[in-house]
Each structure stands twice: as structure tokens, then as C-alpha cells.
Write an enzyme that holds these catalytic residues in place. Structure first.
Site, PDB file in Angstrom:
ATOM      1  N   VAL A   8       0.951  -0.938  -0.032  1.00 23.08           N
ATOM      2  CA  VAL A   8      -0.159  -0.054  -0.251  1.00 23.08           C
ATOM      3  C   VAL A   8       1.159   1.357  -0.077  1.00 23.08           C
ATOM      4  CG1 VAL A   8      -1.984  -1.059   1.095  1.00 23.08           C
ATOM      5  CG2 VAL A   8      -0.299  -0.082   2.514  1.00 23.08           C
ATOM      6  N   SER A   9       0.504   2.465  -0.537  1.00 29.87           N
ATOM      7  CA  SER A   9       1.303   3.583  -0.501  1.00 29.87           C
ATOM      8  C   SER A   9       1.363   4.343   0.515  1.00 29.87           C
ATOM      9  CB  SER A   9       0.637   4.307  -1.903  1.00 29.87           C
ATOM     10  OG  SER A   9       0.842   3.552  -2.939  1.00 29.87           O
ATOM     11  N   THR A  10       0.206   4.414   1.361  1.00 27.91           N
ATOM     12  CA  THR A  10       0.348   5.453   2.315  1.00 27.91           C
ATOM     13  C   THR A  10      -0.005   4.577   3.738  1.00 27.91           C
ATOM     14  OG1 THR A  10      -1.955   5.739   2.161  1.00 27.91           O
ATOM     15  CG2 THR A  10      -0.500   6.979   0.855  1.00 27.91           C
ATOM     16  N   GLN A  13      -3.732   3.457   4.250  1.00 28.31           N
ATOM     17  CA  GLN A  13      -4.595   2.440   3.521  1.00 28.31           C
ATOM     18  C   GLN A  13      -4.139   0.957   4.102  1.00 28.31           C
ATOM     19  OE1 GLN A  13      -1.987   3.115  -0.149  1.00 28.31           O
ATOM     20  NE2 GLN A  13      -3.978   4.029  -1.094  1.00 28.31           N
TER      21      GLN A  13
END
Length: 181
Positions: A8-10, A13
Site C-alpha cells: 500500500v502507498s500510504t 491504506q
């Protein structure tokens, strides 16, 4: 062995959807990390790739979880092929154990690269149009007086970095750059 990878990017998330799908796909071990896809050095991805052996399957929820750039994606695919490992992307319905899956993978890679190039071209055109109208892009220039004030405060050794940045509005990275000889 079936190895999974989730990203996941952040921090906000959740892995839940990816983990559910990877578990359903029969993954024995799942490597996961919270890091932007644009970053090439991903510790957990590297660990997953080091774990793989000939005959294993490497499963991702979606190809964009594995790599954002076509070049990086193709490098990983090449690495997997050299190891004798098959790539499966659940959402993209790609399974390189089949000839059709290999072909679809390569076509998707080309389309992803085309999309990225088109975005880059539109961005470049937009910036050029803005420049013609007298607008400048990029970061605002640093206030040299504020930077000088921050450096003086730092040299007194009476203030913490946080206090200096709060008082002057100069970021800590700008302050550290100013300290370099």
C-alpha cells in the site's frame, strides 16, 4: 511454494483486500509493506524475490502493487523468468504459467508505459503553455533573510531545530543544506 506480495502507498491504506485475495490464492508466505510504488528500493519486495526458488509462484493482487514503471515491472518479470518462477496477478488475470498469460503480461506492460508517456507529454505541454502566459513552475524561492536568521539561531546553540523552524518558517532540510560547507 506460493509467495505473495502486498503493498500500500500510504499509512492510511489497508492491506485487507490484498491479503484476503493472496490467502485465497494459496500463498504460504506473504511479504507486505507500506511504501510508494515509485520507490525502487523496497525491502520487503527484495526479501520476497530472494526467497523465491525454481518452480515457485509469485502472486500479487495487481501489477501496480509490484511496480509503477514498465521498466521496473519488466525487470522483475525477467528476474522471475531467470529463476524459473511464475508470476500471477490476481486482478489483472495474468498467469505466466500459460502462453496467453505471458502475452497478456507483455501487452499490459506496453500499455502502462504508453499511458505514462502520454501523461508526461500532457504535463510537459501544460507547463510550456503556462510559461508562455508568464507563469513559472517549481518551488517558491527561499527567503534568504529567513535562512540567514535560522543559521544564526542554530549557531547560538540555544534553540532546537524545531524551535528554529517554527520561528523562521525555514524547513529543517533547508537549514541543514545551509550548514553544509
Amino acid at each position: 511454494m506460493i509467495i505473495g506480495y502486498a503493498r500500500v502507498s500510504t499509512k492510511d491504506q489497508s492491506f485487507n483486500i490484498q491479503l484476503d485475495a493472496l490467502n485465497k490464492a494459496g500463498c504460504v508466505r506473504i511479504y507486505k509493506e507500506k511504501v510508494t510504488g515509485a520507490k525502487d528500493d523496497r525491502e520487503q519486495l527484495n526479501r520476497a524475490l530472494e526467497t523465491l526458488r525454481e518452480g515457485d509462484k509469485f502472486v500479487v493482487y495487481k501489477l501496480d502493487r509490484l511496480a509503477r514503471s514498465t521498466l521496473k515491472l519488466l525487470k522483475v518479470a525477467e528476474q522471475l523468468e531467470e529463476l524459473g518462477v511464475e508470476l500471477i496477478s490476481i486482478q489483472d488475470n495474468i498467469d505466466t504459467t500459460t502462453p496467453m498469460g505471458k502475452a497478456m503480461f507483455r501487452m499490459l506492460s506496453v500499455l502502462a508505459e504508453l499511458e505514462r508517456d502520454m501523461i508526461r507529454e500532457r504535463t510537459k505541454s501544460g507547463l510550456e503553455a503556462a510559461r508562455v502566459r508568464g507563469r513559472k513552475g517549481g518551488r517558491p524561492k527561499k527567503n534568504s533573510k529567513k535562512v540567514e536568521q535560522a543559521l544564526k539561531m542554530y549557531s547560538t546553540k540555544q534553540f532546537t531545530i524545531a524551535e528554529i523552524t517554527d520561528a523562521t518558517g525555514v524547513s529543517s532540510s533547508t537549514l541543514y543544506r545551509g550548514l553544509k560547507p
